[in-house]
Design a protein around this motif. Structure first.
Motif, short mmCIF file in Angstrom:
data_model
loop_
_atom_site.label_atom_id
_atom_site.label_comp_id
_atom_site.label_asym_id
_atom_site.label_seq_id
_atom_site.Cartn_x
_atom_site.Cartn_y
_atom_site.Cartn_z
N GLY A 122 2.72 -51.41 2.22
CA GLY A 122 2.58 -52.40 1.15
C GLY A 122 3.48 -53.59 1.33
O GLY A 122 4.27 -53.69 2.28
N ASP A 123 3.34 -54.48 0.37
CA ASP A 123 4.03 -55.77 0.42
C ASP A 123 4.29 -56.18 -1.03
O ASP A 123 3.38 -56.11 -1.87
CB ASP A 123 3.10 -56.77 1.12
CG ASP A 123 3.72 -58.13 1.32
OD1 ASP A 123 4.89 -58.33 0.95
OD2 ASP A 123 3.02 -59.01 1.86
N VAL A 124 5.52 -56.57 -1.34
CA VAL A 124 5.84 -57.08 -2.67
C VAL A 124 5.97 -58.59 -2.57
O VAL A 124 6.80 -59.10 -1.82
CB VAL A 124 7.15 -56.46 -3.21
CG1 VAL A 124 7.51 -57.06 -4.56
CG2 VAL A 124 7.03 -54.95 -3.32
N LYS A 125 5.12 -59.31 -3.31
CA LYS A 125 5.12 -60.77 -3.25
C LYS A 125 5.47 -61.34 -4.61
O LYS A 125 4.89 -60.94 -5.63
CB LYS A 125 3.76 -61.30 -2.81
CG LYS A 125 3.43 -61.01 -1.36
CD LYS A 125 2.16 -61.71 -0.93
CE LYS A 125 1.90 -61.51 0.56
NZ LYS A 125 0.65 -62.16 1.00
N GLY A 126 6.42 -62.29 -4.63
CA GLY A 126 6.80 -62.95 -5.87
C GLY A 126 6.22 -64.33 -5.97
O GLY A 126 5.88 -64.95 -4.96
N GLY A 130 9.76 -66.62 -9.53
CA GLY A 130 10.65 -65.54 -9.11
C GLY A 130 10.66 -64.32 -10.00
O GLY A 130 11.44 -63.41 -9.79
N TRP A 131 9.79 -64.24 -11.05
CA TRP A 131 9.81 -63.04 -11.87
C TRP A 131 8.43 -62.50 -12.21
O TRP A 131 8.25 -61.80 -13.19
CB TRP A 131 10.64 -63.23 -13.14
CG TRP A 131 11.83 -62.33 -13.10
CD1 TRP A 131 13.14 -62.70 -13.14
CD2 TRP A 131 11.83 -60.90 -12.98
NE1 TRP A 131 13.95 -61.59 -13.04
CE2 TRP A 131 13.18 -60.48 -12.94
CE3 TRP A 131 10.85 -59.93 -12.86
CZ2 TRP A 131 13.56 -59.15 -12.83
CZ3 TRP A 131 11.22 -58.60 -12.73
CH2 TRP A 131 12.55 -58.23 -12.73
N ASN A 132 7.45 -62.84 -11.41
CA ASN A 132 6.16 -62.17 -11.48
C ASN A 132 5.84 -61.74 -10.06
O ASN A 132 5.78 -62.56 -9.16
CB ASN A 132 5.08 -63.12 -12.01
CG ASN A 132 5.29 -63.41 -13.49
OD1 ASN A 132 5.29 -62.50 -14.32
ND2 ASN A 132 5.51 -64.67 -13.82
N PHE A 133 5.67 -60.44 -9.89
CA PHE A 133 5.49 -59.88 -8.55
C PHE A 133 4.21 -59.06 -8.49
O PHE A 133 3.81 -58.42 -9.47
CB PHE A 133 6.67 -58.98 -8.16
CG PHE A 133 7.95 -59.74 -7.95
CD1 PHE A 133 8.37 -60.09 -6.67
CD2 PHE A 133 8.74 -60.11 -9.02
CE1 PHE A 133 9.54 -60.79 -6.47
CE2 PHE A 133 9.92 -60.82 -8.83
CZ PHE A 133 10.31 -61.16 -7.55
N LEU A 143 -2.04 -53.18 -5.90
CA LEU A 143 -1.70 -51.82 -6.30
C LEU A 143 -0.88 -51.79 -7.58
O LEU A 143 -0.72 -50.74 -8.19
CB LEU A 143 -0.92 -51.14 -5.17
CG LEU A 143 -1.62 -51.04 -3.82
CD1 LEU A 143 -0.69 -50.42 -2.80
CD2 LEU A 143 -2.91 -50.25 -3.94
N GLY A 144 -0.34 -52.94 -7.97
CA GLY A 144 0.46 -52.98 -9.18
C GLY A 144 1.08 -54.35 -9.38
O GLY A 144 0.97 -55.24 -8.52
N THR A 145 1.73 -54.52 -10.53
CA THR A 145 2.41 -55.78 -10.84
C THR A 145 3.75 -55.50 -11.51
O THR A 145 3.96 -54.43 -12.09
CB THR A 145 1.56 -56.66 -11.80
OG1 THR A 145 1.33 -55.92 -13.01
CG2 THR A 145 0.25 -57.06 -11.18
N VAL A 146 4.64 -56.47 -11.39
CA VAL A 146 5.92 -56.43 -12.11
C VAL A 146 6.05 -57.77 -12.80
O VAL A 146 6.02 -58.82 -12.15
CB VAL A 146 7.10 -56.21 -11.14
CG1 VAL A 146 8.42 -56.17 -11.92
CG2 VAL A 146 6.92 -54.92 -10.34
N THR A 147 6.15 -57.76 -14.13
CA THR A 147 6.20 -59.01 -14.89
C THR A 147 7.38 -58.99 -15.85
O THR A 147 7.69 -57.96 -16.45
CB THR A 147 4.90 -59.23 -15.68
OG1 THR A 147 4.63 -58.08 -16.49
CG2 THR A 147 3.73 -59.48 -14.76
#
Length: 198
Positions: A122-126, A130-133, A143-147
Motif C-alpha cells: 500500500g501507499d499513504v498519500k496526503g 497535510g491532514w487528509n490522507f 483501502l481507507g482514509t484518514v481525515t
C-alpha cells in the motif's frame, strides 16, 4: 467485538501543552464510546532527552490496546531516525505484521506500506493541506482514509492535540493482517510521522 473487527475509528489525542509522551483514546465514531487506547512508551531516558532533541529524530514505541480487557492489539516502533524512518508494526508476541517507510519526496506527506515479507502492499498519500490522507493499494484502489476532525479553536491554537477519523474499506476486514497494518498506518500519521517536539 474486537477493535480490529471494526472499520471506522475516532482517534482523540489527550490535550496537553507541554507533553513529553503522547496518549490517544480510540472511540466508536457513531456512539462516541471509548473502545481502546494508544500510549507512547519511549522509555525514561528518551522521554527526558525530548526536552533537548526533536522527538521525530528519536526512537519511540506506541502500544495500541483494547479497552475491553486491556489486551495489547499491536505495537508500532520507530528506531533512531535521521532521514527515512522505518516504522515496524508487530503483534503482542513480537511477530512482524509489516512496516512503513517514508517516501523520498512527497509534497503532501505520506509513506509506503510493506508486509512482513517485504512486499509493498500500500501507499499513504496526503493532500496539500497535510491532514487528509488516502490509504491505497499498490494498484491504486482506495483501502481507507484518514481525515482531520476539528477540535475547536481553543484546542487548535493552544495545544497540539489532534482528533481524526480512520475509515477502512469493509472489503479488507477479512484480511486481519492488512486491516491491522492499515489501522496502524492511520495512527502512525500522527504518532510517528507528523508529531513534532512539543
Amino acid at each position: 467485538m474486537s477493535i480490529l473487527d471494526r472499520s471506522t475509528f475516532f482517534i482523540k489525542e489527550h490535550v496537553g501543552m507541554m507533553k513529553l509522551v503522547d496518549r490517544y483514546d480510540i472511540h466508536d465514531p457513531d456512539t462516541n464510546e471509548k473502545i481502546g487506547f494508544v500510549e507512547e512508551q519511549p522509555g525514561q531516558l528518551v522521554t527526558y532527552l525530548r526536552l533537548l532533541v526533536n522527538k521525530q529524530l528519536m526512537p519511540t514505541t506506541i502500544v495500541v490496546s483494547d479497552l475491553t480487557d486491556n489486551s495489547v492489539l499491536f505495537i508500532i516502533h520507530r528506531g533512531v531516525s535521521l532521514f527515512r524512518p522505518k516504522v515496524t508494526v508487530k503483534s503482542p508476541q513480537g511477530e512482524m505484521i509489516g512496516y512503513f517507510r517514508a517516501k523520498l519526496f512527497s509534497l503532501g506527506g505520506g509513506f509506503l506500506l510493506f508486509d512482513a515479507n517485504d512486499q509493498q502492499v500500500g501507499d499513504v498519500k496526503g493532500d496539500w493541506k497535510g491532514w487528509n490522507f488516502k490509504l491505497l493499494s499498490t494498484s491504486g484502489e482506495e483501502l481507507g482514509t484518514v481525515t482531520k476532525k476539528w477540535a475547536g479553536m481553543a484546542k487548535e491554537i493552544f495545544t497540539s492535540a489532534d482528533n481524526y477519523i480512520v475509515a477502512l474499506s469493509p472489503t479488507i476486514q477479512s484480511n486481519r493482517s492488512l486491516a491491522t497494518l492499515l489501522l496502524a498506518a492511520g495512527l502512525a500519521i500522527d504518532t510517528v510521522f507528523k508529531e513534532s517536539k512539543n
